[in-house]
Design a protein around this motif. Structure first.
Motif, PDB file in Angstrom:
ATOM      1  N   GLY A 143       2.851   2.944   6.945  1.00 55.41           N
ATOM      2  CA  GLY A 143       4.034   2.550   6.176  1.00 55.41           C
ATOM      3  C   GLY A 143       5.279   3.313   6.542  1.00 55.41           C
ATOM      4  O   GLY A 143       6.379   2.947   6.126  1.00 55.41           O
ATOM      5  N   THR A 144       5.157   4.363   7.333  1.00 54.54           N
ATOM      6  CA  THR A 144       6.337   5.162   7.668  1.00 54.54           C
ATOM      7  C   THR A 144       6.570   5.260   9.175  1.00 54.54           C
ATOM      8  O   THR A 144       7.391   6.047   9.623  1.00 54.54           O
ATOM      9  CB  THR A 144       6.207   6.604   7.100  1.00 54.54           C
ATOM     10  N   VAL A 145       5.885   4.450   9.947  1.00 57.68           N
ATOM     11  CA  VAL A 145       6.003   4.579  11.407  1.00 57.68           C
ATOM     12  C   VAL A 145       7.189   3.793  11.979  1.00 57.68           C
ATOM     13  O   VAL A 145       7.721   4.133  13.030  1.00 57.68           O
ATOM     14  CB  VAL A 145       4.684   4.141  12.099  1.00 57.68           C
ATOM     15  N   SER A 146       7.640   2.789  11.259  1.00 62.06           N
ATOM     16  CA  SER A 146       8.626   1.856  11.838  1.00 62.06           C
ATOM     17  C   SER A 146      10.019   2.443  12.009  1.00 62.06           C
ATOM     18  O   SER A 146      10.769   2.002  12.880  1.00 62.06           O
ATOM     19  CB  SER A 146       8.771   0.621  10.944  1.00 62.06           C
ATOM     20  N   ILE A 147      10.395   3.351  11.145  1.00 60.04           N
ATOM     21  CA  ILE A 147      11.794   3.788  11.147  1.00 60.04           C
ATOM     22  C   ILE A 147      11.975   5.161  11.802  1.00 60.04           C
ATOM     23  O   ILE A 147      12.572   5.270  12.873  1.00 60.04           O
ATOM     24  CB  ILE A 147      12.379   3.711   9.719  1.00 60.04           C
ATOM     25  N   LEU A 195       0.822  -1.210   0.000  1.00 63.40           N
ATOM     26  CA  LEU A 195       0.000   0.000   0.000  1.00 63.40           C
ATOM     27  C   LEU A 195       0.859   1.264   0.000  1.00 63.40           C
ATOM     28  O   LEU A 195       0.556   2.221  -0.703  1.00 63.40           O
ATOM     29  CB  LEU A 195      -0.911   0.004   1.238  1.00 63.40           C
ATOM     30  N   ALA A 196       1.912   1.266   0.803  1.00 64.23           N
ATOM     31  CA  ALA A 196       2.790   2.442   0.886  1.00 64.23           C
ATOM     32  C   ALA A 196       4.169   1.981   1.347  1.00 64.23           C
ATOM     33  O   ALA A 196       4.285   1.277   2.346  1.00 64.23           O
ATOM     34  CB  ALA A 196       2.228   3.469   1.866  1.00 64.23           C
ATOM     35  N   SER A 197       5.208   2.416   0.601  1.00 63.65           N
ATOM     36  CA  SER A 197       6.593   2.044   0.918  1.00 63.65           C
ATOM     37  C   SER A 197       7.487   3.261   0.758  1.00 63.65           C
ATOM     38  O   SER A 197       7.634   3.776  -0.349  1.00 63.65           O
ATOM     39  CB  SER A 197       7.086   0.939  -0.023  1.00 63.65           C
ATOM     40  N   PRO A 198       8.072   3.746   1.836  1.00 64.65           N
ATOM     41  CA  PRO A 198       8.906   4.952   1.727  1.00 64.65           C
ATOM     42  C   PRO A 198      10.281   4.684   1.103  1.00 64.65           C
ATOM     43  O   PRO A 198      10.728   3.545   1.055  1.00 64.65           O
ATOM     44  CB  PRO A 198       9.070   5.397   3.184  1.00 64.65           C
ATOM     45  N   ILE A 199      10.898   5.758   0.660  1.00 71.43           N
ATOM     46  CA  ILE A 199      12.298   5.714   0.207  1.00 71.43           C
ATOM     47  C   ILE A 199      13.127   6.329   1.338  1.00 71.43           C
ATOM     48  O   ILE A 199      13.116   7.543   1.536  1.00 71.43           O
ATOM     49  CB  ILE A 199      12.498   6.533  -1.084  1.00 71.43           C
ATOM     50  N   ASN A 200      13.780   5.489   2.099  1.00 68.31           N
ATOM     51  CA  ASN A 200      14.635   5.983   3.185  1.00 68.31           C
ATOM     52  C   ASN A 200      16.082   6.050   2.720  1.00 68.31           C
ATOM     53  O   ASN A 200      16.483   5.296   1.837  1.00 68.31           O
ATOM     54  CB  ASN A 200      14.541   5.056   4.397  1.00 68.31           C
TER      55      ASN A 200
END
Lengths: 405, 405
Positions: free
Chosen positions: B178-182, B79-84
């Motif tokens: 999708g962005t809470v883990s990092i 659904l949502a995947s960030p570019i870190n």
């Protein structure tokens, strides 16, 4: 100047000053005192400075008299006072712990007495001091930095000193008592207070032939830790090998030069020493800084601790981000003065433990370069010895050893 | 490409994807799926690489199919995947956590899927997965790094994922999940795990407008900590002021540029902010390194902690010996992947706490730069967006948001 190495000499040779099997009779065996005033006034000399600067420029030998002690005052006669790098930095004005500038020594402008570590005997004391259990002939050392120990005599209160009780003093020389507070305590606490090494685990240190380094080798050995010890490379390879041999005799497992530390194959060598990394290197002790210190950090296992207590290279420490983030190395500093101030009880116990090991022959003094300080010693001569320490590596630690004062 | 800042927007605007008051009905509101094979085979596309290198050179969009899940397998639709930044470093081969190279995606030579963080929905699952309490429509995120999240679909087992339970998911958008883990977890643990700040005490951080920085500002504010926030100086002073204002609205007490941090008067300013030093600055968070990081360390109170989690300047950290020895500053690193691996339970709690704050409107998303990934999206277009992130500072965090896949 007699320059001697005592660390590998048998114990009977190591302990020369005031050593007796029975502490009660120590006072009678001390070098005779020069002079006792009929009215109890004591003549004293001290290496003092009125402004910060390079020691040869700002130090001078100052004579003054000390009035007879009353109430909680005592008169001390110094026996042994080392020249530590911090003392030099203090005179230069770049040490955070400042000395006390005072006009109490009979000058119009305030002066400070140099030196921070040392042992003295009580030669006279007021009633208040007696009530606290002190007596003539007792040995004391300074509670903290800043008192001034490069002096023949001083007036002090019980707040300034810690008594070396008769049991602790047994079998201990003045040089041993006068040099136990800083170097051995530094090594002891750094090995204990940042991580809990298990028997068989490794630590690595540079400046391994320094006072702290030699203490760490011996304490580590006693506690079952293994050590990788880094010394400076020398042009004279025979001397270099002799130094390696000497440190191994003290208990070092591995001794390498800083050139070897920074060479290509060091990681493989370290793997070999540590059984393929199964016995981790979990602690580093650093008094050098600069590239050689970064190279040392690279040998640490993940989640290890790196403790800085000096910077002989006068360089900062440069650490790549990966060493923090991915290797999880924790970098700390250690300053024995702050530690002692925060933990006076622990300091007493640490000193007692080291002196106990010394007494049992389990802890050898570092090589000492004795600087005799007699009543007649000239200021220029004494200051020249300080300059020697300032300018290079002495053959052993410079210690003022007081003769007939 | 729509580039939007959501951090200061009202919450209703912030949460756009799949946000519902009741999680039970979430699946029905998800963007429609493109295609479901009659035989249960799923068509998938993924940004993959077969060798390390610069992302534009080594990435390609790879199509493959996923067989119907059985036993403990499930099929995920992202659904949502960030570019870190770490994703970029991983593709470059300079990140210690390596991706899994595999031939399971139907290639002759092993390839790896890029990306490490993201949220996916379960679209099909084997009996074994059902027995563990998972169901179709559940949202999951990756348990650890290395799974590969820049993909439309994946086959996974319960070991690969953590389920976002219905209660946690309520009121949370896919971008938020999708962005809470990092980033928020990094900020949360760094503020908590290195020292115990008291209410009214300060921390200082650089990269303050990053995802971690914005999370730290908000978490710190909630917990009663005060913050000094360092941002890059900008030529456009209007933009610089707008950024300061924006971070203050998030909860920052002080916002300064790196130029201001390295200016003459900074010590006096810091004294003023901290009530003459009575409210100490006891923690620093660093993602920049280099001189600006050393300058930040100089503002810390004695015996404080300095935590490095990034090195945007690509410089190491240089620390003078006095900062270790006399100021007793402790330097550490933080890597959220290692932390999560060591403390899976704490990670769950941390994520739940941040999502709870998000739900209550106490925690705003960082500005997001949505990169739409439809089934028809071309590899070149998607890779060009990765390149944008690589080359400069986007206006917001790049996040692949999957449409009709």
């Amino acid at each position: 100047m007699a320059s001697k190495f005592f660390s590998t000499a048998p114990r009977a040779v190591q302990t020369r000053l005031c050593r007796t099997p029975n502490s009660v009779s120590i006072a009678s065996r001390l070098p005779q005192r020069r002079y006792i005033s009929a009215y109890g006034y004591e003549q004293a000399k001290a290496l003092t400075f009125s402004e910060y600067g390079e020691p040869p420029s700002v130090l001078s030998l100052h004579s003054h008299s000390i009035s007879p002690p009353h109430s909680n005052f005592m008169t001390l006669r110094f026996l042994a006072s080392p020249i530590n790098p911090a003392d030099i930095n203090q005179i230069q004005g770049v040490y955070p712990s400042k000395p006390t500038f005072t006009t109490n020594l009979g000058t119009a402008n305030p002066i400070a007495v140099a030196g921070n570590e040392g042992v003295a005997e009580i030669i006279a004391l007021g009633e208040g001091v007696k009530k606290e259990g002190f007596k003539k002939g007792d040995w004391v050392f300074m509670k903290g930095p800043g008192f001034g120990t490069w002096r023949t005599h001083a007036s002090a209160t019980t707040d300034d000193v810690v008594k070396l009780d008769d049991q602790m003093r047994e079998g201990i020389s003045a040089i041993q008592a006068g040099t136990v507070s800083i170097n051995p305590c530094t090594a002891y606490r750094m090995l204990r207070d940042f991580t809990t090494l298990q028997e068989g685990e490794w630590f690595i240190q540079n400046g391994a032939n320094s006072g702290v380094g030699r203490a760490a080798i011996q304490l580590g050995k006693k506690w079952g830790y293994k050590s990788i010890n880094v010394i400076r490379s020398r042009d004279d390879k025979v001397k270099e090998e002799a130094m390696k041999k000497e440190l191994k005799e003290l208990g070092a497992d591995v001794v390498i030069t800083d050139a070897e530390l920074q060479s290509q194959g060091i990681k493989d060598m370290a793997k070999e020493w540590t059984n393929g990394g199964r016995a981790p290197i979990r602690l580093a002790l650093n008094c050098v800084n600069g590239k050689a210190a970064t190279a040392m950090a690279k040998l640490l296992s993940s989640s290890s601790h790196f403790v800085t207590y000096g910077a002989m290279s006068k360089q900062p420490l440069t650490i790549p981000a990966s060493m923090f983030i991915f290797k999880d190395i924790h970098f700390h500093g250690f300053w024995v003065s702050r530690w002692a101030e925060k933990h006076p009880g622990e300091k007493q116990m640490t000193v007692a433990d080291v002196l106990d090991m010394t007494r049992k022959g389990e802890f050898r003094d570092m090589p000492v370069d004795e600087i005799r300080w007699e009543w007649e010693s000239k200021g220029d001569e004494l200051i020249a010895k300080v300059k020697d320490t300032l300018e290079g590596y002495r053959e052993g630690k410079g210690v003022f050893v007081f003769g007939k004062t």
